[in-house]
Design a protein around this motif. Structure first.
Motif, PDB file in Angstrom:
ATOM      1  N   LEU A 295      88.577  29.805  89.839  1.00  0.00           N
ATOM      2  CA  LEU A 295      87.692  29.448  90.958  1.00  0.00           C
ATOM      3  C   LEU A 295      88.414  28.599  92.011  1.00  0.00           C
ATOM      4  O   LEU A 295      87.785  27.865  92.759  1.00  0.00           O
ATOM      5  N   ASN A 296      89.731  28.716  92.032  1.00  0.00           N
ATOM      6  CA  ASN A 296      90.519  27.958  93.003  1.00  0.00           C
ATOM      7  C   ASN A 296      91.130  28.953  93.989  1.00  0.00           C
ATOM      8  O   ASN A 296      91.814  29.900  93.581  1.00  0.00           O
ATOM      9  N   ALA A 297      90.889  28.738  95.273  1.00  0.00           N
ATOM     10  CA  ALA A 297      91.341  29.706  96.291  1.00  0.00           C
ATOM     11  C   ALA A 297      92.791  29.489  96.717  1.00  0.00           C
ATOM     12  O   ALA A 297      93.292  30.243  97.558  1.00  0.00           O
TER      13      ALA A 297
ATOM     14  N   ARG B 276      84.961  27.201 104.463  1.00  0.00           N
ATOM     15  CA  ARG B 276      85.656  25.946 104.792  1.00  0.00           C
ATOM     16  C   ARG B 276      86.188  25.257 103.527  1.00  0.00           C
ATOM     17  O   ARG B 276      87.180  24.536 103.578  1.00  0.00           O
ATOM     18  N   THR B 277      85.517  25.482 102.404  1.00  0.00           N
ATOM     19  CA  THR B 277      86.041  24.968 101.132  1.00  0.00           C
ATOM     20  C   THR B 277      87.321  25.703 100.777  1.00  0.00           C
ATOM     21  O   THR B 277      88.322  25.091 100.369  1.00  0.00           O
ATOM     22  N   ALA B 278      87.308  27.026 100.951  1.00  0.00           N
ATOM     23  CA  ALA B 278      88.495  27.831 100.631  1.00  0.00           C
ATOM     24  C   ALA B 278      89.696  27.387 101.478  1.00  0.00           C
ATOM     25  O   ALA B 278      90.829  27.301 100.980  1.00  0.00           O
ATOM     26  N   VAL B 279      89.446  27.092 102.747  1.00  0.00           N
ATOM     27  CA  VAL B 279      90.533  26.605 103.622  1.00  0.00           C
ATOM     28  C   VAL B 279      91.153  25.344 103.024  1.00  0.00           C
ATOM     29  O   VAL B 279      92.379  25.209 102.914  1.00  0.00           O
ATOM     30  N   ARG B 280      90.291  24.422 102.602  1.00  0.00           N
ATOM     31  CA  ARG B 280      90.780  23.134 102.087  1.00  0.00           C
ATOM     32  C   ARG B 280      91.466  23.266 100.730  1.00  0.00           C
ATOM     33  O   ARG B 280      92.285  22.424 100.363  1.00  0.00           O
ATOM     34  N   GLN B 281      91.119  24.309 100.008  1.00  0.00           N
ATOM     35  CA  GLN B 281      91.799  24.530  98.724  1.00  0.00           C
ATOM     36  C   GLN B 281      93.187  25.146  98.931  1.00  0.00           C
ATOM     37  O   GLN B 281      93.943  25.287  97.986  1.00  0.00           O
TER      38      GLN B 281
ATOM     39  N   LYS C  71      95.367  31.437 101.379  1.00  0.00           N
ATOM     40  CA  LYS C  71      96.352  32.078 102.274  1.00  0.00           C
ATOM     41  C   LYS C  71      95.653  32.604 103.528  1.00  0.00           C
ATOM     42  O   LYS C  71      96.145  32.474 104.647  1.00  0.00           O
ATOM     43  N   ALA C  72      94.493  33.214 103.332  1.00  0.00           N
ATOM     44  CA  ALA C  72      93.706  33.735 104.462  1.00  0.00           C
ATOM     45  C   ALA C  72      92.233  33.660 104.075  1.00  0.00           C
ATOM     46  O   ALA C  72      91.886  33.882 102.915  1.00  0.00           O
ATOM     47  N   VAL C  73      91.383  33.321 105.040  1.00  0.00           N
ATOM     48  CA  VAL C  73      89.949  33.235 104.762  1.00  0.00           C
ATOM     49  C   VAL C  73      89.195  34.030 105.818  1.00  0.00           C
ATOM     50  O   VAL C  73      89.353  33.789 107.020  1.00  0.00           O
ATOM     51  N   ARG C  74      88.399  34.992 105.340  1.00  0.00           N
ATOM     52  CA  ARG C  74      87.609  35.807 106.277  1.00  0.00           C
ATOM     53  C   ARG C  74      86.143  35.707 105.907  1.00  0.00           C
ATOM     54  O   ARG C  74      85.787  35.613 104.726  1.00  0.00           O
ATOM     55  N   CYS C  75      85.308  35.764 106.927  1.00  0.00           N
ATOM     56  CA  CYS C  75      83.871  35.786 106.700  1.00  0.00           C
ATOM     57  C   CYS C  75      83.348  37.111 107.255  1.00  0.00           C
ATOM     58  O   CYS C  75      83.537  37.423 108.439  1.00  0.00           O
ATOM     59  N   LEU C  76      82.722  37.883 106.391  1.00  0.00           N
ATOM     60  CA  LEU C  76      82.238  39.204 106.779  1.00  0.00           C
ATOM     61  C   LEU C  76      80.728  39.130 106.968  1.00  0.00           C
ATOM     62  O   LEU C  76      80.013  38.747 106.039  1.00  0.00           O
TER      63      LEU C  76
END
Ligand code: SF4
Length: 480
Positions: free
Chosen positions: A285-287, A306-311, A314-319
Protein backbone atom coordinates in the motif's frame (compact mmCIF):
# COMPACT_ATOMS: atom_id res chain seq x y z
CA UNK A 1 -17.65 49.84 12.15
CA UNK A 2 -17.80 51.38 8.75
CA UNK A 3 -14.21 52.56 8.63
CA UNK A 4 -12.97 49.12 9.68
CA UNK A 5 -14.89 47.18 7.03
CA UNK A 6 -15.62 47.27 3.28
CA UNK A 7 -11.93 47.27 2.45
CA UNK A 8 -12.39 44.97 -0.52
CA UNK A 9 -12.27 47.97 -2.86
CA UNK A 10 -8.61 48.70 -2.06
CA UNK A 11 -7.36 45.47 -0.60
CA UNK A 12 -6.93 42.35 -2.69
CA UNK A 13 -7.87 38.89 -1.51
CA UNK A 14 -4.86 37.11 -0.04
CA UNK A 15 -4.86 33.57 1.25
CA UNK A 16 -2.20 32.66 3.81
CA UNK A 17 1.05 31.70 2.07
CA UNK A 18 1.31 28.18 0.78
CA UNK A 19 4.47 26.18 1.35
CA UNK A 20 6.44 25.71 -1.85
CA UNK A 21 5.54 22.73 -3.97
CA UNK A 22 9.00 21.22 -3.51
CA UNK A 23 8.79 21.29 0.28
CA UNK A 24 5.20 20.13 0.56
CA UNK A 25 5.73 17.16 -1.76
CA UNK A 26 8.33 15.91 0.72
CA UNK A 27 6.12 15.64 3.80
CA UNK A 28 2.55 15.41 5.05
CA UNK A 29 2.47 18.78 6.85
CA UNK A 30 -0.42 21.18 6.19
CA UNK A 31 0.26 23.25 3.10
CA UNK A 32 -1.09 26.63 4.22
CA UNK A 33 0.80 28.83 6.67
CA UNK A 34 -1.17 30.68 9.36
CA UNK A 35 -2.15 34.34 8.88
CA UNK A 36 -0.25 36.76 11.04
CA UNK A 37 -2.52 39.02 13.13
CA UNK A 38 -2.18 41.97 10.74
CA UNK A 39 -3.08 39.92 7.68
CA UNK A 40 -6.02 38.26 9.44
CA UNK A 41 -7.43 41.62 10.51
CA UNK A 42 -6.91 43.11 7.06
CA UNK A 43 -8.51 40.20 5.21
CA UNK A 44 -11.47 40.14 7.60
CA UNK A 45 -11.96 43.87 6.98
CA UNK A 46 -12.65 43.19 3.28
CA UNK A 47 -16.16 41.99 4.20
CA UNK A 48 -18.94 44.33 3.09
CA UNK A 49 -21.26 43.30 5.97
CA UNK A 50 -24.10 42.37 3.66
CA UNK A 51 -27.66 42.85 4.83
CA UNK A 52 -28.42 39.41 3.44
CA UNK A 53 -25.13 37.56 3.95
CA UNK A 54 -25.07 34.82 1.33
CA UNK A 55 -21.96 33.35 2.98
CA UNK A 56 -24.05 32.57 6.05
CA UNK A 57 -27.05 31.40 4.05
CA UNK A 58 -24.89 28.86 2.23
CA UNK A 59 -23.10 27.61 5.35
CA UNK A 60 -24.74 24.38 6.57
CA UNK A 61 -24.21 25.63 10.14
CA UNK A 62 -25.41 29.17 9.33
CA UNK A 63 -22.29 30.49 11.03
CA UNK A 64 -22.50 34.19 11.88
CA UNK A 65 -19.73 34.92 9.43
CA UNK A 66 -20.15 38.70 8.96
CA UNK A 67 -20.21 39.23 12.72
CA UNK A 68 -17.06 37.28 13.49
CA UNK A 69 -15.31 38.87 10.52
CA UNK A 70 -16.10 42.30 11.92
CA UNK A 71 -14.92 41.31 15.41
CA UNK A 72 -11.67 40.00 13.89
CA UNK A 73 -11.18 43.22 11.93
CA UNK A 74 -11.63 45.13 15.18
CA UNK A 75 -9.09 42.93 16.97
CA UNK A 76 -11.75 41.48 19.30
CA UNK A 77 -10.57 37.95 18.72
CA UNK A 78 -11.92 36.33 21.84
CA UNK A 79 -15.41 37.56 21.03
CA UNK A 80 -14.94 36.41 17.45
CA UNK A 81 -14.03 32.96 18.73
CA UNK A 82 -16.99 32.84 21.14
CA UNK A 83 -19.34 33.72 18.31
CA UNK A 84 -17.80 31.26 15.88
CA UNK A 85 -17.88 28.34 18.32
CA UNK A 86 -21.49 29.06 19.29
CA UNK A 87 -22.71 27.56 16.03
CA UNK A 88 -19.87 25.15 15.23
CA UNK A 89 -18.30 22.48 17.44
CA UNK A 90 -15.13 22.28 15.36
CA UNK A 91 -14.47 25.62 13.62
CA UNK A 92 -10.74 25.03 13.19
CA UNK A 93 -11.54 21.74 11.43
CA UNK A 94 -14.14 23.30 9.13
CA UNK A 95 -11.74 26.20 8.46
CA UNK A 96 -9.25 23.63 7.17
CA UNK A 97 -11.34 21.12 5.25
CA UNK A 98 -14.63 22.69 4.19
CA UNK A 99 -14.79 23.23 0.43
CA UNK A 100 -15.42 26.94 1.02
CA UNK A 101 -15.30 27.55 -2.72
CA UNK A 102 -18.60 25.66 -2.95
CA UNK A 103 -20.15 27.07 0.26
CA UNK A 104 -19.55 30.41 2.00
CA UNK A 105 -16.74 31.78 -0.16
CA UNK A 106 -18.29 30.62 -3.42
CA UNK A 107 -21.39 32.64 -2.55
CA UNK A 108 -19.69 35.68 -1.07
CA UNK A 109 -21.19 38.81 -2.60
CA UNK A 110 -17.87 40.46 -3.33
CA UNK A 111 -16.68 37.29 -5.08
CA UNK A 112 -19.77 37.51 -7.28
CA UNK A 113 -18.97 41.17 -7.91
CA UNK A 114 -15.50 40.24 -9.16
CA UNK A 115 -13.40 41.45 -6.22
CA UNK A 116 -12.36 38.04 -4.93
CA UNK A 117 -14.08 36.41 -1.97
CA UNK A 118 -13.38 37.21 1.65
CA UNK A 119 -11.06 34.40 2.81
CA UNK A 120 -13.62 33.15 5.31
CA UNK A 121 -12.16 29.68 5.92
CA UNK A 122 -8.65 30.96 6.62
CA UNK A 123 -9.94 33.61 9.02
CA UNK A 124 -12.07 30.99 10.80
CA UNK A 125 -8.99 28.77 11.19
CA UNK A 126 -6.93 31.71 12.44
CA UNK A 127 -9.53 32.69 15.03
CA UNK A 128 -9.84 29.18 16.48
CA UNK A 129 -6.14 28.33 16.34
CA UNK A 130 -5.52 31.56 18.27
CA UNK A 131 -8.20 30.56 20.77
CA UNK A 132 -6.42 27.24 21.36
CA UNK A 133 -3.07 28.99 21.79
CA UNK A 134 -4.58 31.49 24.22
CA UNK A 135 -6.37 28.83 26.26
CA UNK A 136 -9.86 30.13 25.43
CA UNK A 137 -11.10 26.74 24.26
CA UNK A 138 -12.57 25.01 27.26
CA UNK A 139 -14.44 21.77 27.83
CA UNK A 140 -18.21 21.95 28.15
CA UNK A 141 -19.45 22.55 31.66
CA UNK A 142 -23.09 21.50 32.07
CA UNK A 143 -25.07 23.71 34.42
CA UNK A 144 -26.66 20.60 35.88
CA UNK A 145 -25.99 16.92 35.44
CA UNK A 146 -28.84 14.72 34.21
CA UNK A 147 -29.16 11.03 34.87
CA UNK A 148 -30.21 9.95 31.37
CA UNK A 149 -27.54 8.53 29.12
CA UNK A 150 -27.27 8.38 25.36
CA UNK A 151 -25.34 5.74 23.44
CA UNK A 152 -23.81 7.20 20.29
CA UNK A 153 -22.54 4.77 17.66
CA UNK A 154 -19.67 6.36 15.75
CA UNK A 155 -16.93 8.77 16.83
CA UNK A 156 -16.94 10.77 13.61
CA UNK A 157 -18.01 14.41 13.27
CA UNK A 158 -21.78 13.78 13.65
CA UNK A 159 -21.35 11.62 16.74
CA UNK A 160 -18.84 13.98 18.33
CA UNK A 161 -20.91 17.10 17.71
CA UNK A 162 -23.97 15.37 19.18
CA UNK A 163 -21.96 14.16 22.18
CA UNK A 164 -20.72 17.66 22.96
CA UNK A 165 -24.17 19.21 22.64
CA UNK A 166 -25.74 16.50 24.80
CA UNK A 167 -23.06 17.01 27.47
CA UNK A 168 -23.75 20.74 27.33
CA UNK A 169 -27.31 19.92 28.37
CA UNK A 170 -26.03 17.64 31.14
CA UNK A 171 -26.70 14.21 29.64
CA UNK A 172 -24.28 11.32 30.00
CA UNK A 173 -22.85 10.86 26.50
CA UNK A 174 -21.24 7.52 25.64
CA UNK A 175 -19.59 7.25 22.24
CA UNK A 176 -18.86 3.80 20.82
CA UNK A 177 -16.54 3.26 17.89
CA UNK A 178 -15.16 0.13 16.29
CA UNK A 179 -11.79 1.78 15.67
CA UNK A 180 -9.06 2.50 18.19
CA UNK A 181 -9.08 6.29 17.89
CA UNK A 182 -11.66 9.04 18.04
CA UNK A 183 -12.41 10.99 14.87
CA UNK A 184 -13.72 8.56 12.25
CA UNK A 185 -12.99 9.84 8.78
CA UNK A 186 -11.22 12.89 10.23
CA UNK A 187 -8.49 10.66 11.68
CA UNK A 188 -8.17 7.77 9.21
CA UNK A 189 -9.60 9.23 6.01
CA UNK A 190 -8.46 12.83 5.63
CA UNK A 191 -4.69 13.17 5.14
CA UNK A 192 -2.46 15.28 7.37
CA UNK A 193 -1.72 17.84 4.66
CA UNK A 194 -5.35 18.96 4.98
CA UNK A 195 -5.93 18.22 8.66
CA UNK A 196 -3.08 17.37 10.99
CA UNK A 197 -4.04 14.66 13.41
CA UNK A 198 -3.22 16.57 16.58
CA UNK A 199 -6.01 19.00 15.65
CA UNK A 200 -8.49 16.12 15.89
CA UNK A 201 -6.81 14.58 18.93
CA UNK A 202 -6.91 17.76 20.99
CA UNK A 203 -10.66 17.98 20.26
CA UNK A 204 -11.18 14.41 21.43
CA UNK A 205 -9.17 15.16 24.61
CA UNK A 206 -11.34 18.23 25.18
CA UNK A 207 -14.53 16.20 24.82
CA UNK A 208 -13.19 13.65 27.27
CA UNK A 209 -12.39 16.43 29.74
CA UNK A 210 -15.95 17.63 29.27
CA UNK A 211 -17.25 14.25 30.40
CA UNK A 212 -17.88 12.44 27.10
CA UNK A 213 -17.12 8.77 27.66
CA UNK A 214 -15.49 6.93 24.79
CA UNK A 215 -15.72 3.19 24.26
CA UNK A 216 -13.17 2.45 21.53
CA UNK A 217 -12.59 -0.90 19.81
CA UNK A 218 -16.27 -1.41 20.52
CA UNK A 219 -17.97 -3.21 17.71
CA UNK A 220 -21.69 -2.53 17.95
CA UNK A 221 -23.40 -5.46 16.28
CA UNK A 222 -20.42 -7.67 17.15
CA UNK A 223 -19.28 -8.14 20.75
CA UNK A 224 -21.79 -5.50 21.85
CA UNK A 225 -25.24 -6.14 20.44
CA UNK A 226 -27.43 -3.27 19.33
CA UNK A 227 -30.21 -4.58 21.57
CA UNK A 228 -27.90 -4.38 24.57
CA UNK A 229 -26.90 -0.84 23.63
CA UNK A 230 -30.59 0.13 23.65
CA UNK A 231 -30.97 -1.50 27.05
CA UNK A 232 -28.03 0.42 28.45
CA UNK A 233 -29.14 3.86 27.34
CA UNK A 234 -32.21 6.07 27.40
CA UNK A 235 -31.66 6.94 23.75
CA UNK A 236 -29.34 5.80 20.98
CA UNK A 237 -27.89 7.80 18.10
CA UNK A 238 -26.64 5.98 15.02
CA UNK A 239 -23.84 8.07 13.51
CA UNK A 240 -21.74 5.41 11.86
CA UNK A 241 -21.05 7.23 8.61
CA UNK A 242 -20.84 5.34 5.32
CA UNK A 243 -17.77 3.28 4.62
CA UNK A 244 -18.59 0.65 2.04
CA UNK A 245 -16.54 1.47 -1.06
CA UNK A 246 -18.44 1.67 -4.34
CA UNK A 247 -17.03 -0.65 -6.93
CA UNK A 248 -16.86 -0.75 -10.71
CA UNK A 249 -17.41 -3.79 -12.82
CA UNK A 250 -14.65 -3.87 -15.40
CA UNK A 251 -12.42 -6.79 -16.35
CA UNK A 252 -9.33 -7.06 -14.16
CA UNK A 253 -10.75 -5.06 -11.24
CA UNK A 254 -10.01 -8.05 -8.99
CA UNK A 255 -6.27 -8.05 -9.79
CA UNK A 256 -3.72 -7.45 -7.04
CA UNK A 257 -2.76 -3.84 -6.38
CA UNK A 258 -6.26 -2.53 -7.09
CA UNK A 259 -7.35 -0.90 -3.83
CA UNK A 260 -10.29 0.90 -2.32
CA UNK A 261 -9.45 4.53 -1.52
CA UNK A 262 -10.10 4.14 2.18
CA UNK A 263 -7.65 1.22 2.49
CA UNK A 264 -4.95 3.32 0.86
CA UNK A 265 -5.67 6.43 2.95
CA UNK A 266 -6.06 4.56 6.23
CA UNK A 267 -2.70 2.82 5.77
CA UNK A 268 -1.02 6.17 5.11
CA UNK A 269 -2.71 7.90 8.04
CA UNK A 270 -1.91 5.03 10.39
CA UNK A 271 1.75 5.20 9.34
CA UNK A 272 1.70 8.92 10.11
CA UNK A 273 0.30 8.15 13.55
CA UNK A 274 3.17 5.74 14.19
CA UNK A 275 1.16 2.51 13.91
CA UNK A 276 2.60 -0.67 12.51
CA UNK A 277 1.04 -1.23 9.07
CA UNK A 278 2.43 -4.43 7.55
CA UNK A 279 0.67 -3.87 4.21
CA UNK A 280 2.42 -0.51 3.93
CA UNK A 281 5.79 -1.68 5.22
CA UNK A 282 5.97 -4.56 2.73
CA UNK A 283 5.31 -2.05 -0.08
CA UNK A 284 1.80 -3.21 -1.01
CA UNK A 285 0.00 0.00 0.00
CA UNK A 286 2.99 2.28 -0.52
CA UNK A 287 3.07 4.25 -3.79
CA UNK A 288 6.82 4.99 -3.63
CA UNK A 289 8.41 4.62 -7.07
CA UNK A 290 5.17 3.42 -8.67
CA UNK A 291 2.76 4.68 -11.31
CA UNK A 292 -0.56 5.34 -9.65
CA UNK A 293 -3.96 5.83 -11.25
CA UNK A 294 -6.84 7.05 -9.10
CA UNK A 295 -10.35 6.64 -10.53
CA UNK A 296 -12.83 9.30 -9.38
CA UNK A 297 -13.29 13.06 -9.17
CA UNK A 298 -14.34 13.77 -5.60
CA UNK A 299 -12.46 14.99 -2.56
CA UNK A 300 -11.42 11.43 -1.64
CA UNK A 301 -9.81 11.03 -5.05
CA UNK A 302 -7.91 14.30 -4.47
CA UNK A 303 -6.75 13.00 -1.08
CA UNK A 304 -5.48 9.81 -2.73
CA UNK A 305 -3.55 11.46 -5.55
CA UNK A 306 -1.90 13.93 -3.21
CA UNK A 307 -1.01 11.17 -0.73
CA UNK A 308 0.58 9.16 -3.54
CA UNK A 309 2.67 12.20 -4.53
CA UNK A 310 3.98 12.51 -0.97
CA UNK A 311 4.79 8.82 -0.79
CA UNK A 312 7.14 9.36 -3.74
CA UNK A 313 5.13 7.89 -6.61
CA UNK A 314 6.82 7.93 -10.03
CA UNK A 315 3.67 9.26 -11.73
CA UNK A 316 0.19 10.06 -10.43
CA UNK A 317 -2.86 10.33 -12.66
CA UNK A 318 -6.47 11.00 -11.82
CA UNK A 319 -8.99 9.56 -14.25
CA UNK A 320 -12.44 11.14 -14.25
CA UNK A 321 -15.33 10.61 -16.62
CA UNK A 322 -16.52 14.23 -16.63
CA UNK A 323 -14.51 17.42 -17.06
CA UNK A 324 -12.99 19.82 -14.56
CA UNK A 325 -16.08 22.02 -14.50
CA UNK A 326 -18.33 19.10 -13.63
CA UNK A 327 -16.24 17.32 -11.02
CA UNK A 328 -17.63 17.06 -7.50
CA UNK A 329 -14.31 17.74 -5.73
CA UNK A 330 -13.22 21.20 -4.58
CA UNK A 331 -11.57 23.22 -7.35
CA UNK A 332 -9.04 24.45 -4.84
CA UNK A 333 -7.94 20.88 -4.13
CA UNK A 334 -7.65 20.17 -7.86
CA UNK A 335 -5.42 23.22 -8.23
CA UNK A 336 -3.27 22.08 -5.29
CA UNK A 337 -2.99 18.60 -6.79
CA UNK A 338 -1.99 19.99 -10.19
CA UNK A 339 0.66 22.17 -8.60
CA UNK A 340 2.03 19.08 -6.89
CA UNK A 341 2.40 17.27 -10.21
CA UNK A 342 -0.79 15.24 -10.55
CA UNK A 343 -1.94 14.72 -14.12
CA UNK A 344 -5.71 14.84 -14.66
CA UNK A 345 -7.13 12.67 -17.39
CA UNK A 346 -10.56 14.24 -17.90
CA UNK A 347 -13.47 12.79 -19.83
CA UNK A 348 -12.19 9.24 -19.51
CA UNK A 349 -13.84 6.10 -18.16
CA UNK A 350 -12.06 2.91 -17.08
CA UNK A 351 -12.51 -0.01 -19.44
CA UNK A 352 -10.24 -2.70 -17.93
CA UNK A 353 -7.36 -3.21 -15.55
CA UNK A 354 -4.61 -5.02 -17.42
CA UNK A 355 -1.98 -7.26 -15.90
CA UNK A 356 -0.86 -10.75 -15.12
CA UNK A 357 -1.99 -11.41 -11.55
CA UNK A 358 -1.39 -7.82 -10.56
CA UNK A 359 -2.21 -4.46 -12.11
CA UNK A 360 0.19 -3.20 -14.75
CA UNK A 361 -1.94 -0.75 -16.73
CA UNK A 362 -5.39 0.72 -16.98
CA UNK A 363 -7.25 0.80 -20.27
CA UNK A 364 -9.75 3.63 -20.57
CA UNK A 365 -12.09 5.13 -23.14
CA UNK A 366 -12.74 8.72 -24.01
CA UNK A 367 -16.07 10.19 -22.99
CA UNK A 368 -18.31 12.84 -24.48
CA UNK A 369 -20.74 14.75 -22.24
CA UNK A 370 -24.22 14.47 -23.67
CA UNK A 371 -27.57 15.99 -22.75
CA UNK A 372 -28.30 16.80 -19.09
CA UNK A 373 -30.20 14.11 -17.17
CA UNK A 374 -33.01 14.64 -14.63
CA UNK A 375 -30.49 16.01 -12.10
CA UNK A 376 -29.23 18.56 -14.61
CA UNK A 377 -25.83 16.89 -15.02
CA UNK A 378 -24.61 16.02 -18.49
CA UNK A 379 -24.55 12.30 -19.13
CA UNK A 380 -21.16 10.80 -20.01
CA UNK A 381 -21.23 8.87 -23.28
CA UNK A 382 -18.44 6.55 -24.35
CA UNK A 383 -16.74 7.41 -27.64
CA UNK A 384 -16.37 4.08 -29.40
CA UNK A 385 -12.89 3.25 -30.68
CA UNK A 386 -11.21 5.74 -28.35
CA UNK A 387 -9.42 3.27 -26.05
CA UNK A 388 -6.04 4.14 -24.62
CA UNK A 389 -3.87 2.72 -21.84
CA UNK A 390 -1.88 4.27 -19.02
CA UNK A 391 0.75 2.56 -16.89
CA UNK A 392 -0.61 1.63 -13.45
CA UNK A 393 1.27 -0.32 -10.80
CA UNK A 394 -1.46 0.72 -8.36
CA UNK A 395 -5.11 1.46 -9.21
CA UNK A 396 -7.17 3.20 -6.54
CA UNK A 397 -10.96 3.21 -6.68
CA UNK A 398 -12.30 6.48 -5.26
CA UNK A 399 -15.86 6.20 -6.54
CA UNK A 400 -17.74 7.09 -3.39
CA UNK A 401 -19.19 5.26 -0.45
CA UNK A 402 -22.38 3.38 0.29
CA UNK A 403 -23.91 2.51 3.65
CA UNK A 404 -23.26 -0.85 5.16
CA UNK A 405 -26.27 -3.10 5.69
CA UNK A 406 -27.07 -1.84 9.19
CA UNK A 407 -30.21 -3.91 9.88
CA UNK A 408 -28.09 -7.01 9.27
CA UNK A 409 -24.95 -5.67 10.98
CA UNK A 410 -26.93 -4.66 14.06
CA UNK A 411 -29.05 -7.80 13.91
CA UNK A 412 -32.05 -5.48 13.98
CA UNK A 413 -34.12 -6.33 10.90
CA UNK A 414 -36.86 -3.96 12.05
CA UNK A 415 -34.66 -0.88 11.50
CA UNK A 416 -36.07 0.83 8.41
CA UNK A 417 -33.67 1.90 5.70
CA UNK A 418 -34.19 3.63 2.37
CA UNK A 419 -33.68 1.91 -0.95
CA UNK A 420 -30.13 3.27 -0.92
CA UNK A 421 -29.49 1.63 2.46
CA UNK A 422 -29.34 4.88 4.42
CA UNK A 423 -31.24 4.90 7.70
CA UNK A 424 -34.76 6.32 7.46
CA UNK A 425 -35.59 9.03 9.97
CA UNK A 426 -38.57 11.25 10.59
CA UNK A 427 -37.67 14.64 9.10
CA UNK A 428 -38.85 16.60 12.11
CA UNK A 429 -37.81 14.35 15.03
CA UNK A 430 -34.77 12.69 13.40
CA UNK A 431 -35.91 9.48 15.08
CA UNK A 432 -35.85 6.19 13.20
CA UNK A 433 -38.88 3.89 13.25
CA UNK A 434 -37.49 2.40 16.51
CA UNK A 435 -38.49 4.26 19.66
CA UNK A 436 -35.59 6.22 21.14
CA UNK A 437 -33.23 5.40 18.26
CA UNK A 438 -32.06 8.43 16.29
CA UNK A 439 -29.70 8.71 13.34
CA UNK A 440 -27.53 11.52 11.97
CA UNK A 441 -24.81 12.31 9.48
CA UNK A 442 -23.79 10.36 6.40
CA UNK A 443 -25.72 7.26 7.45
CA UNK A 444 -28.88 9.33 6.88
CA UNK A 445 -27.94 11.73 4.06
CA UNK A 446 -25.35 9.57 2.27
CA UNK A 447 -21.66 10.47 1.92
CA UNK A 448 -21.34 14.20 2.46
CA UNK A 449 -19.22 16.91 4.05
CA UNK A 450 -17.91 17.08 7.61
CA UNK A 451 -19.73 20.38 8.08
CA UNK A 452 -23.06 18.70 7.27
CA UNK A 453 -22.27 15.94 9.75
CA UNK A 454 -21.65 18.56 12.45
CA UNK A 455 -24.95 20.19 11.63
CA UNK A 456 -26.80 16.86 11.72
CA UNK A 457 -25.17 15.88 15.02
CA UNK A 458 -26.22 19.18 16.60
CA UNK A 459 -29.78 18.81 15.32
CA UNK A 460 -29.96 15.22 16.58
CA UNK A 461 -28.79 16.29 20.04
CA UNK A 462 -31.60 18.84 20.16
CA UNK A 463 -34.19 16.26 19.11
CA UNK A 464 -32.91 13.67 21.59
CA UNK A 465 -33.20 16.31 24.32
CA UNK A 466 -36.81 16.99 23.32
CA UNK A 467 -37.56 13.30 23.24
CA UNK A 468 -36.13 12.72 26.70
CA UNK A 469 -37.86 15.76 28.12
CA UNK A 470 -41.28 14.72 26.85
CA UNK A 471 -40.90 10.98 27.39
CA UNK A 472 -41.91 10.81 31.08
CA UNK A 473 -44.98 12.92 30.38
CA UNK A 474 -45.95 10.74 27.44
CA UNK A 475 -45.42 7.59 29.50
CA UNK A 476 -47.56 8.98 32.34
CA UNK A 477 -50.42 9.84 29.95
CA UNK A 478 -50.27 6.34 28.48
CA UNK A 479 -50.43 4.80 31.98
CA UNK A 480 -53.58 6.77 32.95
FE1 SF4 B 1 -19.02 39.53 4.00
FE2 SF4 B 1 -18.99 38.07 1.70
FE3 SF4 B 1 -20.51 37.34 3.76
FE4 SF4 B 1 -21.14 39.55 2.39
S1 SF4 B 1 -21.18 37.44 1.61
S2 SF4 B 1 -21.18 39.30 4.63
S3 SF4 B 1 -19.08 40.28 1.88
S4 SF4 B 1 -18.26 37.43 3.74
Amino acid sequence: MANKMLKFVDLARAMPDKRTVDTRRQDFGEIYEEYDPIAAKAQASRCSQCGVPFCQVHCPLHNNIPDWLMLTAEGRLREAYEMSQSTNNFPEICGRICPQDRLCEGNCVIEQAGHGTVTIGSVEKYITDTAWEEGWVEPVKPVKERGESIGIVGAGPAGLAAAEELRRKGYQAHVYDRYDRVGGLMIYGIPNFKLEKEIVQRRSDLLERGGVQFHLNSDVGGALSFAELRERHDAVLIATGVYKARDIKVPGIGLDNVFAAMDFLTASNRKGLGDSVPAFDDGTLNAAGKSVVVIGGGDTAMDCVRTAVRQGAKAVRCLYRRDRKNMPGSQREVANAEEEGVEFVWLSAPEAVLGDGKAEALRAQRVHLGMPDATGRQTPQILEGSSFSVEADIVIKALGFDPEDLPRLFDTPGLEVTRWGTVKTDFSTLMTNLDGVFAAGDIVRGASLVVWAVRDGRDAAEQIHRYLQTKPAAAAVAAE
